[in-house]
Each structure stands twice: as structure tokens, then as C-alpha cells.
Design a protein around this motif. Structure first.
Motif, PDB file in Angstrom:
ATOM      1  N   MET A   1      -8.319 -44.719   0.812  1.00 26.20           N
ATOM      2  CA  MET A   1      -7.898 -43.394   1.230  1.00 26.20           C
ATOM      3  C   MET A   1      -8.509 -43.089   2.596  1.00 26.20           C
ATOM      4  O   MET A   1      -9.611 -43.510   2.888  1.00 26.20           O
ATOM      5  CB  MET A   1      -8.373 -42.336   0.229  1.00 26.20           C
ATOM      6  N   ILE A   2      -7.753 -42.333   3.381  1.00 22.09           N
ATOM      7  CA  ILE A   2      -8.226 -41.938   4.696  1.00 22.09           C
ATOM      8  C   ILE A   2      -7.924 -40.452   4.882  1.00 22.09           C
ATOM      9  O   ILE A   2      -6.873 -39.973   4.468  1.00 22.09           O
ATOM     10  CB  ILE A   2      -7.572 -42.799   5.809  1.00 22.09           C
ATOM     11  N   GLN A   3      -8.869 -39.741   5.468  1.00 24.01           N
ATOM     12  CA  GLN A   3      -8.697 -38.316   5.718  1.00 24.01           C
ATOM     13  C   GLN A   3      -8.488 -38.098   7.211  1.00 24.01           C
ATOM     14  O   GLN A   3      -9.250 -38.612   8.026  1.00 24.01           O
ATOM     15  CB  GLN A   3      -9.931 -37.534   5.264  1.00 24.01           C
ATOM     16  N   TYR A   4      -7.450 -37.349   7.551  1.00 23.80           N
ATOM     17  CA  TYR A   4      -7.183 -36.994   8.934  1.00 23.80           C
ATOM     18  C   TYR A   4      -7.273 -35.484   9.090  1.00 23.80           C
ATOM     19  O   TYR A   4      -6.852 -34.739   8.205  1.00 23.80           O
ATOM     20  CB  TYR A   4      -5.783 -37.427   9.372  1.00 23.80           C
ATOM     21  N   THR A   5      -7.804 -35.067  10.219  1.00 22.27           N
ATOM     22  CA  THR A   5      -7.695 -33.678  10.623  1.00 22.27           C
ATOM     23  C   THR A   5      -6.436 -33.613  11.476  1.00 22.27           C
ATOM     24  O   THR A   5      -6.298 -34.355  12.445  1.00 22.27           O
ATOM     25  CB  THR A   5      -8.924 -33.227  11.429  1.00 22.27           C
ATOM     26  N   LEU A   6      -5.498 -32.760  11.076  1.00 21.95           N
ATOM     27  CA  LEU A   6      -4.216 -32.672  11.753  1.00 21.95           C
ATOM     28  C   LEU A   6      -4.061 -31.307  12.410  1.00 21.95           C
ATOM     29  O   LEU A   6      -4.716 -30.342  12.019  1.00 21.95           O
ATOM     30  CB  LEU A   6      -3.079 -32.897  10.751  1.00 21.95           C
ATOM     31  N   LYS A   7      -3.173 -31.228  13.399  1.00 21.26           N
ATOM     32  CA  LYS A   7      -2.867 -29.934  14.006  1.00 21.26           C
ATOM     33  C   LYS A   7      -1.381 -29.896  14.328  1.00 21.26           C
ATOM     34  O   LYS A   7      -0.757 -30.919  14.618  1.00 21.26           O
ATOM     35  CB  LYS A   7      -3.710 -29.678  15.250  1.00 21.26           C
ATOM     36  N   CYS A   8      -0.834 -28.675  14.273  1.00 19.54           N
ATOM     37  CA  CYS A   8       0.582 -28.500  14.578  1.00 19.54           C
ATOM     38  C   CYS A   8       0.730 -27.961  15.996  1.00 19.54           C
ATOM     39  O   CYS A   8      -0.270 -27.706  16.682  1.00 19.54           O
ATOM     40  CB  CYS A   8       1.237 -27.556  13.561  1.00 19.54           C
ATOM     41  N   SER A   9       1.952 -27.750  16.426  1.00 21.61           N
ATOM     42  CA  SER A   9       2.199 -27.258  17.777  1.00 21.61           C
ATOM     43  C   SER A   9       1.717 -25.819  17.954  1.00 21.61           C
ATOM     44  O   SER A   9       1.556 -25.354  19.071  1.00 21.61           O
ATOM     45  CB  SER A   9       3.687 -27.361  18.120  1.00 21.61           C
ATOM     46  N   GLN A  10       1.438 -25.116  16.848  1.00 22.72           N
ATOM     47  CA  GLN A  10       0.912 -23.749  16.905  1.00 22.72           C
ATOM     48  C   GLN A  10      -0.618 -23.749  16.881  1.00 22.72           C
ATOM     49  O   GLN A  10      -1.238 -22.708  16.720  1.00 22.72           O
ATOM     50  CB  GLN A  10       1.447 -22.927  15.715  1.00 22.72           C
ATOM     51  N   GLU A  11      -1.219 -24.950  16.976  1.00 23.35           N
ATOM     52  CA  GLU A  11      -2.675 -25.146  16.988  1.00 23.35           C
ATOM     53  C   GLU A  11      -3.356 -24.848  15.650  1.00 23.35           C
ATOM     54  O   GLU A  11      -4.558 -24.617  15.594  1.00 23.35           O
ATOM     55  CB  GLU A  11      -3.346 -24.319  18.106  1.00 23.35           C
ATOM     56  N   HIS A  12      -2.588 -24.806  14.541  1.00 25.54           N
ATOM     57  CA  HIS A  12      -3.212 -24.693  13.228  1.00 25.54           C
ATOM     58  C   HIS A  12      -3.824 -26.043  12.890  1.00 25.54           C
ATOM     59  O   HIS A  12      -3.195 -27.080  13.085  1.00 25.54           O
ATOM     60  CB  HIS A  12      -2.178 -24.323  12.155  1.00 25.54           C
ATOM     61  N   ARG A  13      -5.050 -26.042  12.377  1.00 21.48           N
ATOM     62  CA  ARG A  13      -5.730 -27.283  12.001  1.00 21.48           C
ATOM     63  C   ARG A  13      -5.894 -27.324  10.487  1.00 21.48           C
ATOM     64  O   ARG A  13      -6.191 -26.321   9.861  1.00 21.48           O
ATOM     65  CB  ARG A  13      -7.103 -27.372  12.665  1.00 21.48           C
ATOM     66  N   PHE A  14      -5.710 -28.501   9.917  1.00 22.97           N
ATOM     67  CA  PHE A  14      -5.878 -28.692   8.484  1.00 22.97           C
ATOM     68  C   PHE A  14      -6.183 -30.157   8.218  1.00 22.97           C
ATOM     69  O   PHE A  14      -5.887 -31.020   9.032  1.00 22.97           O
ATOM     70  CB  PHE A  14      -4.633 -28.228   7.714  1.00 22.97           C
ATOM     71  N   ASP A  15      -6.809 -30.421   7.082  1.00 25.91           N
ATOM     72  CA  ASP A  15      -7.155 -31.785   6.696  1.00 25.91           C
ATOM     73  C   ASP A  15      -6.176 -32.274   5.644  1.00 25.91           C
ATOM     74  O   ASP A  15      -5.691 -31.489   4.822  1.00 25.91           O
ATOM     75  CB  ASP A  15      -8.574 -31.852   6.121  1.00 25.91           C
ATOM     76  N   SER A  16      -5.902 -33.564   5.654  1.00 24.80           N
ATOM     77  CA  SER A  16      -5.035 -34.154   4.648  1.00 24.80           C
ATOM     78  C   SER A  16      -5.459 -35.597   4.399  1.00 24.80           C
ATOM     79  O   SER A  16      -5.941 -36.271   5.304  1.00 24.80           O
ATOM     80  CB  SER A  16      -3.582 -34.098   5.120  1.00 24.80           C
ATOM     81  N   TRP A  17      -5.294 -36.032   3.164  1.00 21.86           N
ATOM     82  CA  TRP A  17      -5.657 -37.392   2.758  1.00 21.86           C
ATOM     83  C   TRP A  17      -4.407 -38.246   2.674  1.00 21.86           C
ATOM     84  O   TRP A  17      -3.360 -37.787   2.230  1.00 21.86           O
ATOM     85  CB  TRP A  17      -6.328 -37.373   1.389  1.00 21.86           C
ATOM     86  N   PHE A  18      -4.527 -39.502   3.077  1.00 20.17           N
ATOM     87  CA  PHE A  18      -3.417 -40.450   3.019  1.00 20.17           C
ATOM     88  C   PHE A  18      -3.935 -41.766   2.443  1.00 20.17           C
ATOM     89  O   PHE A  18      -5.117 -42.085   2.566  1.00 20.17           O
ATOM     90  CB  PHE A  18      -2.834 -40.689   4.415  1.00 20.17           C
ATOM     91  N   GLN A  19      -3.041 -42.516   1.837  1.00 23.77           N
ATOM     92  CA  GLN A  19      -3.430 -43.785   1.228  1.00 23.77           C
ATOM     93  C   GLN A  19      -3.920 -44.768   2.286  1.00 23.77           C
ATOM     94  O   GLN A  19      -4.839 -45.536   2.044  1.00 23.77           O
ATOM     95  CB  GLN A  19      -2.255 -44.357   0.451  1.00 23.77           C
ATOM     96  N   SER A  20      -3.307 -44.715   3.466  1.00 22.48           N
ATOM     97  CA  SER A  20      -3.700 -45.607   4.559  1.00 22.48           C
ATOM     98  C   SER A  20      -3.136 -45.042   5.856  1.00 22.48           C
ATOM     99  O   SER A  20      -2.349 -44.094   5.844  1.00 22.48           O
ATOM    100  CB  SER A  20      -3.144 -47.014   4.330  1.00 22.48           C
ATOM    101  N   ALA A  21      -3.519 -45.661   6.972  1.00 23.71           N
ATOM    102  CA  ALA A  21      -2.974 -45.239   8.261  1.00 23.71           C
ATOM    103  C   ALA A  21      -1.467 -45.495   8.298  1.00 23.71           C
ATOM    104  O   ALA A  21      -0.707 -44.688   8.838  1.00 23.71           O
ATOM    105  CB  ALA A  21      -3.675 -45.985   9.395  1.00 23.71           C
ATOM    106  N   ASP A  22      -1.023 -46.603   7.699  1.00 20.19           N
ATOM    107  CA  ASP A  22       0.409 -46.899   7.644  1.00 20.19           C
ATOM    108  C   ASP A  22       1.155 -45.859   6.808  1.00 20.19           C
ATOM    109  O   ASP A  22       2.270 -45.467   7.152  1.00 20.19           O
ATOM    110  CB  ASP A  22       0.658 -48.293   7.058  1.00 20.19           C
ATOM    111  N   ALA A  23       0.530 -45.411   5.710  1.00 18.36           N
ATOM    112  CA  ALA A  23       1.163 -44.396   4.864  1.00 18.36           C
ATOM    113  C   ALA A  23       1.351 -43.105   5.652  1.00 18.36           C
ATOM    114  O   ALA A  23       2.401 -42.457   5.554  1.00 18.36           O
ATOM    115  CB  ALA A  23       0.327 -44.144   3.616  1.00 18.36           C
ATOM    116  N   TYR A  24       0.359 -42.730   6.459  1.00 20.32           N
ATOM    117  CA  TYR A  24       0.495 -41.535   7.306  1.00 20.32           C
ATOM    118  C   TYR A  24       1.672 -41.713   8.270  1.00 20.32           C
ATOM    119  O   TYR A  24       2.513 -40.815   8.402  1.00 20.32           O
ATOM    120  CB  TYR A  24      -0.785 -41.283   8.099  1.00 20.32           C
TER     121      TYR A  24
END
Length: 152
Positions: A1-24
Motif C-alpha cells: 500500500m502507498i499513501q499519497y497526498t493529493l490536491k485538486c485544481s481548487q487547491e484542496h488537499r487530501f490523503d488517499s491510499w492506493f495498492q501501488s503507484a501503478d494502481a494510482y
């Protein structure tokens, strides 16, 4: 599992978990990675610090005085006012409505035509079925959350 901090074009930030970098990458290219706050699908990985584990020697307990750490927020607790409002809306709908699941379309139509007792309901419908209900004059609206009975 890998956790990424993501952001949208409105600059909202949130964390999400993915099985792998390829899965993301696959989920993002399929348009399935959206902002948890505004629903924007223009998502990028935000700058984040790597999580490095200390060596076993460094991880051994020391005789230093313990410092009280602040409590870790619950992952299920809403983090923003928008998430709090959505959580309250979900609780209110689930408390004051009947969940009819996949029978939503037939039940909504029966209530509209007077064949079933009038009451607030919520459930699941395909997009085409919901459009057909609206064209027939049945008052329906999409919910901005997954019904509780479908959540993991």
C-alpha cells in the motif's frame, strides 16, 4: 500500500491510499480519482515528505522522559466543515428515510402514482432509470454520498 497526498485544481488537499503507484495511475487515467471535498477530477500528487523508518538500534526504547503526544484524529471523523456538513446530511437522511436499495425506482414510481404509502425513501438507481423518473415527473435527487448499508 502507498499513501499519497493529493490536491485538486481548487487547491484542496487530501490523503488517499492506493495498492501501488501503478494502481494510482490506472485509477487516475480512468477518472476515478476525484477530490473528496469538491468532486474535481483534476488531481495531482502534492509535495510530501517520505516516511522513513528508523533503524532497529534507533528504534530501541530510550530512558528519555516521555512527552505526551497530541491525540491522533480519527480517519473516519470529518476533517473539514464541508465533510462535517455532508456527514450531518447523511445522518439526517438515514434517520428520516427508508432505505429501499435496488427497488428505489419501482418504489419511487409506486409512491408517486399513489400505489404505495407516501414516505421519504432513498436507494440505488442507474442514471438512465433516474432520468426516466424525472421525465415522468417523479421528484428525485442524487445523494452526495454512498448509503450506509453499502459502505465498507
Amino acid at each position: 500500500m502507498i499513501q499519497y497526498t493529493l490536491k485538486c485544481s481548487q487547491e484542496h488537499r487530501f490523503d488517499s491510499w492506493f495498492q501501488s503507484a501503478d494502481a494510482y495511475d490506472k485509477l487516475k487515467s480512468a477518472g476515478m480519482v476525484v477530490c473528496s471535498i469538491c468532486g474535481d477530477d483534476s488531481i495531482e500528487k502534492a509535495m510530501m515528505a517520505p516516511r522513513v523508518r528508523p533503524s532497529r538500534a534507533a528504534a530501541a526504547p530510550h530512558a528519555e522522559p516521555s512527552v505526551e503526544k497530541p491525540p491522533v484524529p480519527s480517519l473516519s471523523a470529518p476533517a473539514t466543515p464541508a465533510e462535517q456538513a455532508l456527514s450531518e446530511l447523511k445522518k439526517k437522511i438515514e434517520a428520516n428515510s427508508d432505505y429501499v436499495g435496488k427497488d428505489f425506482v419501482s418504489e419511487a414510481r409506486a409512491i408517486h402514482e399513489g400505489e404505495a404509502p407516501s414516505r421519504a425513501i432513498y436507494g440505488e438507481a442507474k442514471l438512465e432509470e433516474a432520468k426516466a423518473l424525472i421525465e415522468e415527473g417523479v421528484p428525485v435527487a442524487p445523494l452526495p454520498f454512498t448509503p450506509g448499508r453499502k459502505s465498507n
